[in-house]
Motif scaffolding. Structure first.
Motif, PDB file in Angstrom:
ATOM      1  N   MET A   1       0.850  -1.185   0.000  1.00  0.00           N
ATOM      2  CA  MET A   1       0.000   0.000   0.000  1.00  0.00           C
ATOM      3  C   MET A   1       0.886   1.235   0.000  1.00  0.00           C
ATOM      4  O   MET A   1       1.875   1.279   0.706  1.00  0.00           O
ATOM      5  CB  MET A   1      -0.863   0.042   1.273  1.00  0.00           C
ATOM      6  CG  MET A   1      -1.954  -0.985   1.307  1.00  0.00           C
ATOM      7  SD  MET A   1      -2.591  -1.172   2.984  1.00  0.00           S
ATOM      8  CE  MET A   1      -3.376   0.410   3.202  1.00  0.00           C
ATOM      9  N   PRO A   2       0.515   2.235  -0.804  1.00  0.00           N
ATOM     10  CA  PRO A   2       1.301   3.464  -0.736  1.00  0.00           C
ATOM     11  C   PRO A   2       1.069   4.128   0.621  1.00  0.00           C
ATOM     12  O   PRO A   2       0.127   3.807   1.315  1.00  0.00           O
ATOM     13  CB  PRO A   2       0.730   4.315  -1.870  1.00  0.00           C
ATOM     14  CG  PRO A   2      -0.634   3.784  -2.092  1.00  0.00           C
ATOM     15  CD  PRO A   2      -0.633   2.347  -1.701  1.00  0.00           C
ATOM     16  N   GLY A   3       1.938   5.038   0.959  1.00  0.00           N
ATOM     17  CA  GLY A   3       1.787   5.694   2.255  1.00  0.00           C
ATOM     18  C   GLY A   3       2.850   5.218   3.200  1.00  0.00           C
ATOM     19  O   GLY A   3       3.475   4.183   2.974  1.00  0.00           O
ATOM     20  N   ASN A   4       3.020   5.955   4.252  1.00  0.00           N
ATOM     21  CA  ASN A   4       4.192   5.778   5.072  1.00  0.00           C
ATOM     22  C   ASN A   4       3.817   5.868   6.541  1.00  0.00           C
ATOM     23  O   ASN A   4       3.147   6.803   6.949  1.00  0.00           O
ATOM     24  CB  ASN A   4       5.148   6.924   4.716  1.00  0.00           C
ATOM     25  CG  ASN A   4       6.518   6.741   5.303  1.00  0.00           C
ATOM     26  OD1 ASN A   4       6.641   6.289   6.430  1.00  0.00           O
ATOM     27  ND2 ASN A   4       7.521   7.091   4.528  1.00  0.00           N
ATOM     28  N   PRO A   5       4.234   4.877   7.329  1.00  0.00           N
ATOM     29  CA  PRO A   5       3.870   4.940   8.746  1.00  0.00           C
ATOM     30  C   PRO A   5       4.573   6.076   9.500  1.00  0.00           C
ATOM     31  O   PRO A   5       4.190   6.392  10.616  1.00  0.00           O
ATOM     32  CB  PRO A   5       4.299   3.576   9.294  1.00  0.00           C
ATOM     33  CG  PRO A   5       5.248   3.031   8.314  1.00  0.00           C
ATOM     34  CD  PRO A   5       4.957   3.660   6.991  1.00  0.00           C
ATOM     35  N   LEU A   6       5.578   6.684   8.893  1.00  0.00           N
ATOM     36  CA  LEU A   6       6.305   7.744   9.590  1.00  0.00           C
ATOM     37  C   LEU A   6       5.380   8.874  10.033  1.00  0.00           C
ATOM     38  O   LEU A   6       5.494   9.385  11.139  1.00  0.00           O
ATOM     39  CB  LEU A   6       7.362   8.343   8.659  1.00  0.00           C
ATOM     40  CG  LEU A   6       8.811   7.939   8.879  1.00  0.00           C
ATOM     41  CD1 LEU A   6       9.687   8.710   7.920  1.00  0.00           C
ATOM     42  CD2 LEU A   6       9.237   8.181  10.310  1.00  0.00           C
ATOM     43  N   VAL A   7       4.450   9.263   9.142  1.00  0.00           N
ATOM     44  CA  VAL A   7       3.604  10.408   9.460  1.00  0.00           C
ATOM     45  C   VAL A   7       2.744  10.106  10.676  1.00  0.00           C
ATOM     46  O   VAL A   7       2.432  10.968  11.479  1.00  0.00           O
ATOM     47  CB  VAL A   7       2.726  10.813   8.259  1.00  0.00           C
ATOM     48  CG1 VAL A   7       1.640   9.804   8.007  1.00  0.00           C
ATOM     49  CG2 VAL A   7       2.124  12.195   8.474  1.00  0.00           C
TER      50      VAL A   7
ATOM     51  N   GLU B   1      -8.766   0.922  11.656  1.00  0.00           N
ATOM     52  CA  GLU B   1      -7.832   1.887  12.249  1.00  0.00           C
ATOM     53  C   GLU B   1      -6.406   1.605  11.798  1.00  0.00           C
ATOM     54  O   GLU B   1      -5.641   2.517  11.488  1.00  0.00           O
ATOM     55  CB  GLU B   1      -7.874   1.800  13.788  1.00  0.00           C
ATOM     56  CG  GLU B   1      -9.124   2.390  14.388  1.00  0.00           C
ATOM     57  CD  GLU B   1      -9.354   1.918  15.821  1.00  0.00           C
ATOM     58  OE1 GLU B   1      -8.464   1.259  16.398  1.00  0.00           O
ATOM     59  OE2 GLU B   1     -10.438   2.209  16.352  1.00  0.00           O
ATOM     60  N   ALA B   2      -6.062   0.316  11.760  1.00  0.00           N
ATOM     61  CA  ALA B   2      -4.695  -0.042  11.394  1.00  0.00           C
ATOM     62  C   ALA B   2      -4.413   0.304   9.938  1.00  0.00           C
ATOM     63  O   ALA B   2      -3.347   0.826   9.611  1.00  0.00           O
ATOM     64  CB  ALA B   2      -4.455  -1.529  11.644  1.00  0.00           C
ATOM     65  N   VAL B   3      -5.396   0.049   9.061  1.00  0.00           N
ATOM     66  CA  VAL B   3      -5.184   0.358   7.651  1.00  0.00           C
ATOM     67  C   VAL B   3      -5.073   1.869   7.464  1.00  0.00           C
ATOM     68  O   VAL B   3      -4.171   2.361   6.790  1.00  0.00           O
ATOM     69  CB  VAL B   3      -6.320  -0.219   6.771  1.00  0.00           C
ATOM     70  CG1 VAL B   3      -6.230   0.312   5.354  1.00  0.00           C
ATOM     71  CG2 VAL B   3      -6.247  -1.742   6.758  1.00  0.00           C
ATOM     72  N   SER B   4      -5.958   2.631   8.100  1.00  0.00           N
ATOM     73  CA  SER B   4      -5.856   4.085   7.913  1.00  0.00           C
ATOM     74  C   SER B   4      -4.567   4.625   8.484  1.00  0.00           C
ATOM     75  O   SER B   4      -4.080   5.646   8.025  1.00  0.00           O
ATOM     76  CB  SER B   4      -7.046   4.846   8.502  1.00  0.00           C
ATOM     77  OG  SER B   4      -7.900   4.019   9.194  1.00  0.00           O
TER      78      SER B   4
ATOM     79  N   VAL C   1      -7.105  10.298  -5.267  1.00  0.00           N
ATOM     80  CA  VAL C   1      -6.448   9.056  -4.874  1.00  0.00           C
ATOM     81  C   VAL C   1      -6.483   8.902  -3.361  1.00  0.00           C
ATOM     82  O   VAL C   1      -6.871   9.816  -2.636  1.00  0.00           O
ATOM     83  CB  VAL C   1      -4.989   9.017  -5.375  1.00  0.00           C
ATOM     84  CG1 VAL C   1      -4.939   9.054  -6.888  1.00  0.00           C
ATOM     85  CG2 VAL C   1      -4.197  10.183  -4.790  1.00  0.00           C
ATOM     86  N   GLU C   2      -6.057   7.769  -2.919  1.00  0.00           N
ATOM     87  CA  GLU C   2      -6.037   7.467  -1.501  1.00  0.00           C
ATOM     88  C   GLU C   2      -4.987   8.371  -0.828  1.00  0.00           C
ATOM     89  O   GLU C   2      -4.006   8.772  -1.446  1.00  0.00           O
ATOM     90  CB  GLU C   2      -5.696   5.977  -1.385  1.00  0.00           C
ATOM     91  CG  GLU C   2      -5.965   5.321  -0.099  1.00  0.00           C
ATOM     92  CD  GLU C   2      -4.709   5.219   0.718  1.00  0.00           C
ATOM     93  OE1 GLU C   2      -4.841   4.845   1.888  1.00  0.00           O
ATOM     94  OE2 GLU C   2      -3.623   5.536   0.199  1.00  0.00           O
ATOM     95  N   THR C   3      -5.214   8.708   0.462  1.00  0.00           N
ATOM     96  CA  THR C   3      -4.380   9.708   1.129  1.00  0.00           C
ATOM     97  C   THR C   3      -2.879   9.380   1.066  1.00  0.00           C
ATOM     98  O   THR C   3      -2.056  10.262   0.793  1.00  0.00           O
ATOM     99  CB  THR C   3      -4.825   9.866   2.595  1.00  0.00           C
ATOM    100  OG1 THR C   3      -6.188  10.262   2.590  1.00  0.00           O
ATOM    101  CG2 THR C   3      -4.003  10.919   3.322  1.00  0.00           C
ATOM    102  N   GLY C   4      -2.528   8.121   1.294  1.00  0.00           N
ATOM    103  CA  GLY C   4      -1.121   7.750   1.277  1.00  0.00           C
ATOM    104  C   GLY C   4      -0.478   8.006  -0.085  1.00  0.00           C
ATOM    105  O   GLY C   4       0.656   8.488  -0.177  1.00  0.00           O
ATOM    106  N   THR C   5      -1.215   7.684  -1.134  1.00  0.00           N
ATOM    107  CA  THR C   5      -0.710   7.880  -2.496  1.00  0.00           C
ATOM    108  C   THR C   5      -0.487   9.362  -2.779  1.00  0.00           C
ATOM    109  O   THR C   5       0.515   9.770  -3.376  1.00  0.00           O
ATOM    110  CB  THR C   5      -1.738   7.329  -3.504  1.00  0.00           C
ATOM    111  OG1 THR C   5      -2.143   6.034  -3.069  1.00  0.00           O
ATOM    112  CG2 THR C   5      -1.168   7.258  -4.896  1.00  0.00           C
TER     113      THR C   5
END
Lengths: 324, 660
Positions: free
Chosen positions: A31-37, A282-285, B524-528
């Motif tokens: 999944m795109p996105g980063n747990p850092l934020v 919650e975990a996915v978001s 798109v989705e927020t992470g993207t």
């Protein structure tokens, strides 16, 4: 012969487990996105390289993917999934906190939808082609196409907001200090709307299976034979039709038990119900990888166990599958 | 005439009946039945007297009309008084005597009206004022009763869990930090205008070159466990945040601090390595002071088990936390600024906005600690007893473009986009008016550093002229201008879950089409979206977008000294410079701002920076959504709106006398 079959089946299950576990591990990371934020918040852009490295190391993302993968397998065997990125709580505790609530509402809704689906499906098939049958059939098709969040919100706005009969959210009244019977009633009143929502959504599946399975049975030669030899309607229904109809319905129900877990994600979110489904949401978001991995594993296990149960039950219910 | 008389006298009757009702309403659970029946008897007497007054009133014909309107007014006043009285739960002497006074005044007025027709106008006026007096007395009585009504419990909704709410575990900047700070205090505290005021520190002074911040502390403050708070705890907190292996917001606040010199049990001085303006807002009003005797020896604070409750000095103690579900805070009666007005605060976690809004409609919660969306404001406000607290907030909605590449590296293109945006239209259609039109210079009009000459201009004709003059013409006649032989056709990337932002993006497409720039929305989705606009949250990784809808949270604007982070070039400290904009003058101003020693000098620099932003447009600021919070006014209504921050703070829960 039997033993060879069991070995083959076990191998199949083993392969499925490996594939599922691998997907559970990979999907969150793809999944795109980063747990850092999530960990650093809005100031994530201000982190120095050292601070970034510290956070990445603390949550175990600093090692290569294959090592993280092996660590996940290790977690599965030790039953220790570490800490949530988000809440810094032990994940096993989080799962154990949430599991009973999901079991409560999925269990109740399975029973309700199984009973309702089987009864309505039987009536429908028995009166095939009549207005009752067509009315029920089109009703069920409409219900099946309802979005679950919409149905949940509709029930909230009617029963909680308009009429004030039931609470709109949570599994208990937060920080109420209730005990004894008042506490029991608190739990029941909070469970009603989620259970009703899940039951309404699950009934059409059972109903359809029951109806088609029974229609098929009704068309069989042995039913005609039974009627021809003068058996009463009641005897035909219970002695011949019901017994031959039940096997596919049990399979569908068993599969449903497995998938019911996944089905709770949206409903638990609408009702802020503290089950596993909401934990996953919650975990996915929040890109909370370790929590996702652990919760998906529970879902996987539920599906596999339900499948296994169906496999084992089938020969008991339907003697025709015992041979060969 | 007869009708009018009847009307007037029936009003008198209604009045008396209502006084009787009031008496009944004032008699709550604790009132004995004798008191109630006495009040009823009084009402009955008054009723018969009013009947007598009615026959007398019939003789006063000419005056009846005037009396009718005056009494109608008095009735309205009394209705208010009655509502107030019925809200009061317990009967007490004050309301009983107020009732008696009101009745006496009414009787007096009636007698006077009967005595002489000429004097009746005066009498009506006297009755009116007597009733007003009675109403006031009832109000007072009601307030006394409210004060005596027992503990106030407020139930608040939030839309995400905030873990155990200690300085290393709280999750979101809002409302997580705000809830954290109910248990802890910092040396300074924001007032309603958003300006830091002394708090745990009672004086704060800074030397001329902005390198030493000295403070003295309020004496006699104790931790929740009874231990005294001293400057040694402050010293410990600062060391802990700076030196702990775990990174935290507070370590970043303290960057540049070389030492904290403790000069006494209640005084100390921060020594900074280089001049730093705005240290009060960025650090002193942000950092929770933690107790040395609890935290000493804690190595990994995020995973440490602190036991049942967090120990702070704040107005609330966290007494119960159920993960993912709720928090229960109890007031600290010994709080150094005075005991909180709200004795118990239950914070309930919801999965989303819709759940929280349903819960405030059903009365399951009394306030939502999140901004409510514009379309919900009139709906919730219309429902009794819900009210809305509105105020300016410093969050933003803006257009980002990659200013480091063609064609957005040309200031003419950026200016044309700015001129093409009808900000008022977006505020009206998307936010239904619940937003403030964006200043092209970035800073909110209600912010103390705002440059008032920043006026947004909507002029698509001028935008077209600008693009024509700069050579961006539509050569092939397809309605889309070209640059470097390519059509000016771009994708606007936005995050799908934010429906307001998506609607702004859709309007932007239309507005840009009017100046010959073709765009399409990619939701798109927020992470993207984050990954495209701000890869790995590190501006050194560049950008992967043409145009993006974006927004910053309130802290980025609340502290104007953070402006360099947004507009300085990336090597010069532009940590939040997501558009790749660079300007030599801006870099020079960015470097000068934090070392400028006077407030006036800093304001002068900020005014100039706003001018440059409005001229060169590193981004196009569209609007600032207004803060709107819904609360149940029958439970608690003393919410304090801190400019740019909203209502979620200890100020809202303390009595007004304890606020800065």
């Amino acid at each position: 012969m039997r033993r060879r079959l069991d070995v083959r089946r076990l191998t199949q299950y083993g392969v499925v487990v490996v594939v599922a576990v691998t997907l559970n591990f990979l999907l969150p990371r793809l999944m795109p996105g980063n747990p850092l934020v999530l960990i650093a918040g809005v100031d994530v852009g201000l982190l120095s390289p050292d601070e970034r490295a510290e956070i990445v190391a603390r949550v175990g993302l600093d090692v290569p993917l294959w090592k993280q993968y092996l660590r996940y397998w290790g977690d599965i065997f030790t039953g220790d999934f570490g800490y949530s990125f988000r809440s810094s709580r032990p994940i096993v505790d989080m799962i154990w906190d949430r599991l009973p609530w999901t079991l409560l509402i999925t269990g109740l809704s399975l029973i309700v939808s199984a009973v309702a689906g089987v009864i309505l499906g039987a009536i429908s098939a028995w009166r095939r082609g009549t207005k009752t049958d067509l009315g029920m059939l089109s009703g069920m098709i409409s219900i099946e196409s309802l979005p679950s969040f919409w149905l949940g919100m509709l029930l909230i706005s009617i029963f909680a907001v308009q009429w004030g009969l039931l609470p709109s959210s949570h599994a208990v009244t937060p920080a109420s200090g209730l005990a004894g019977w008042a506490h029991m009633w608190d739990i029941v009143s909070h469970a009603i709307l989620p259970v009703v929502t899940l039951s309404i959504l699950a009934t059409p599946g059972v109903y359809m299976t029951m109806r088609y399975s029974m229609l098929e049975t009704l068309g069989e030669d042995y039913i005609r034979t039974a009627r021809a030899k003068g058996a009463g309607e009641r005897r035909v229904l219970f002695g011949h039709v019901a017994r031959n109809t039940i096997a596919p319905v049990v399979t569908v129900l068993a599969l449903r038990i497995g998938f019911a877990f996944g089905g709770t994600v949206i409903v638990e979110t609408v009702f802020t119900y503290p089950g596993l489904g909401r934990l996953v949401f919650e975990a996915v978001s929040g890109r909370d990888y370790p929590v996702m991995q652990a919760a998906f594993l529970v879902f996987t296990a539920a599906v596999l166990v339900a499948n296994l149960a169906a496999d084992l039950l089938y020969p008991l219910i339907d003697p025709r599958t015992r041979t060969s | 005439m007869t009708t009018m008389r009847r009307f007037a006298s029936s009003k008198a009757l209604t009045l008396v009946l209502m006084l009787g009702l009031m008496a009944a309403a004032c008699g709550g659970e604790d009132t004995s039945s004798e008191e109630v029946s006495a009040a009823q008897a009084q009402a009955a007497t008054a009723q018969s007297e009013a009947a007598a007054a009615q026959s007398e009133a019939e003789s006063a014909q000419a005056e009846a009309e005037a009396a009718a309107s005056a009494l109608a007014q008095a009735q309205a006043d009394l209705e208010a008084a009655q509502a107030a009285a019925s809200a009061a739960m317990e009967g007490d002497e004050a309301s009983q005597s107020a009732l008696a006074d009101a009745q006496a005044a009414l009787e007096e007025a009636e007698q006077r009206a009967a005595a002489t027709a000429e004097a009746s106008e005066e009498a009506v006026a006297a009755a009116e004022s007597a009733l007003a007096e009675a109403e006031q007395m009832l109000d007072e009585a009601m307030m006394e009763q409210e004060a005596a009504a027992g503990p106030v419990t407020v139930r608040a909704a939030i839309t995400g869990d905030e873990a155990t709410l200690n300085p290393y575990t709280y999750i979101s900047g809002f409302p997580g930090w705000n809830l954290l700070m109910l248990q802890y205090d910092s040396l300074m505290q924001l007032d309603a205008a958003g300006i830091p005021q002394p708090w745990l520190a009672d004086t704060v002074s800074v030397n001329a070159d902005l390198t030493e911040y000295s403070f003295t502390m309020v004496e006699g403050v104790t931790w929740h466990d009874g231990q005294p708070l001293t400057a040694h705890d402050v010293d410990f907190s600062v060391d802990y945040y700076i030196n702990n292996v775990e990174a935290s917001r507070f370590a970043r606040d303290l960057r540049g601090v070389e030492d904290l010199v403790v000069t006494g049990d209640y005084s100390a001085t921060f020594v900074l390595g280089s001049p730093k303006a705005g240290f009060e807002l960025a650090a002193l009003a942000d950092i929770p002071i933690i107790p040395r005797h609890v935290w000493e020896g804690v190595e990994v604070p995020s995973e440490h088990d602190f036991g049942a409750t967090n120990i702070g000095t704040g107005p609330y103690k966290l007494v119960e936390y159920v993960e993912g579900q709720s928090y229960r805070f109890e007031a600290n009666p010994d709080y150094f600024r005075g005991a909180p007005a709200v004795e118990e605060l239950v914070v309930i976690v919801f999965a989303d906005d819709a759940g929280a809004q349903a819960a405030i409609r059903t009365g399951e919660v009394d306030v939502i600690f999140e901004r409510i969306p514009p379309e919900q404001i009139p709906l919730l406000d219309a429902q009794d007893p819900l009210d809305i607290a509105l105020g300016p907030e410093f969050t933003t909605q803006m257009i980002n473009y990659d200013a480091s590449k063609r064609p957005f590296d040309d200031v003419a293109v950026r200016q044309a986009i700015n001129l093409a945006m009808d900000r008022q239209d977006i505020v009206d259609t998307v936010f239904l008016g619940a937003a403030t039109v964006g200043s092209p210079g970035w800073i909110h009009p209600e912010h103390r550093s705002y440059n008032p000459s920043m006026i947004p201009v909507y002029d698509p004709a001028a935008a077209n002229a600008l693009l024509d003059a700069a050579g961006y013409v539509d050569g092939d006649g397809d309605g889309v201008r070209e640059f470097d032989g390519q059509p000016m056709s771009f994708e606007i990337i936005t995050n799908a879950p934010d429906s307001l932002r998506l609607r702004i993006a859709e309007l932007t497409v239309e507005m840009l089409a009017a100046i010959g720039i073709e765009t399409s929305v990619a939701a798109v989705e927020t992470g993207t979206w984050e990954q495209a606009v701000w890869p790995e949250f590190n501006v050194n990784n560049g950008r992967n977008y043409d145009i993006a809808m974006w927004g910053w949270s309130a802290p980025v604007q609340a502290d104007p000294l953070r402006l360099p982070q947004l507009v300085a070039s990336i090597p010069m400290g532009g940590f939040l410079n997501l558009t790749g904009y660079a300007s030599a003058e801006m870099d020079a101003l960015s470097a000068a701002l934090p070392v400028e020693s006077t407030e006036a000098g800093r304001i002068a620099i900020l005014l100039r920076m706003q001018e440059i932003i409005a001229e060169e447009l590193p981004f196009v600021l569209l609007l600032y959504p207004d803060g709107a919070y819904v609360y149940d006014s029958s439970v608690y209504s003393d919410w304090e709106f801190i400019a740019g921050q909203g209502i979620v703070s200890k100020l809202s829960l303390l009595p007004p006398s304890a606020r800065p």
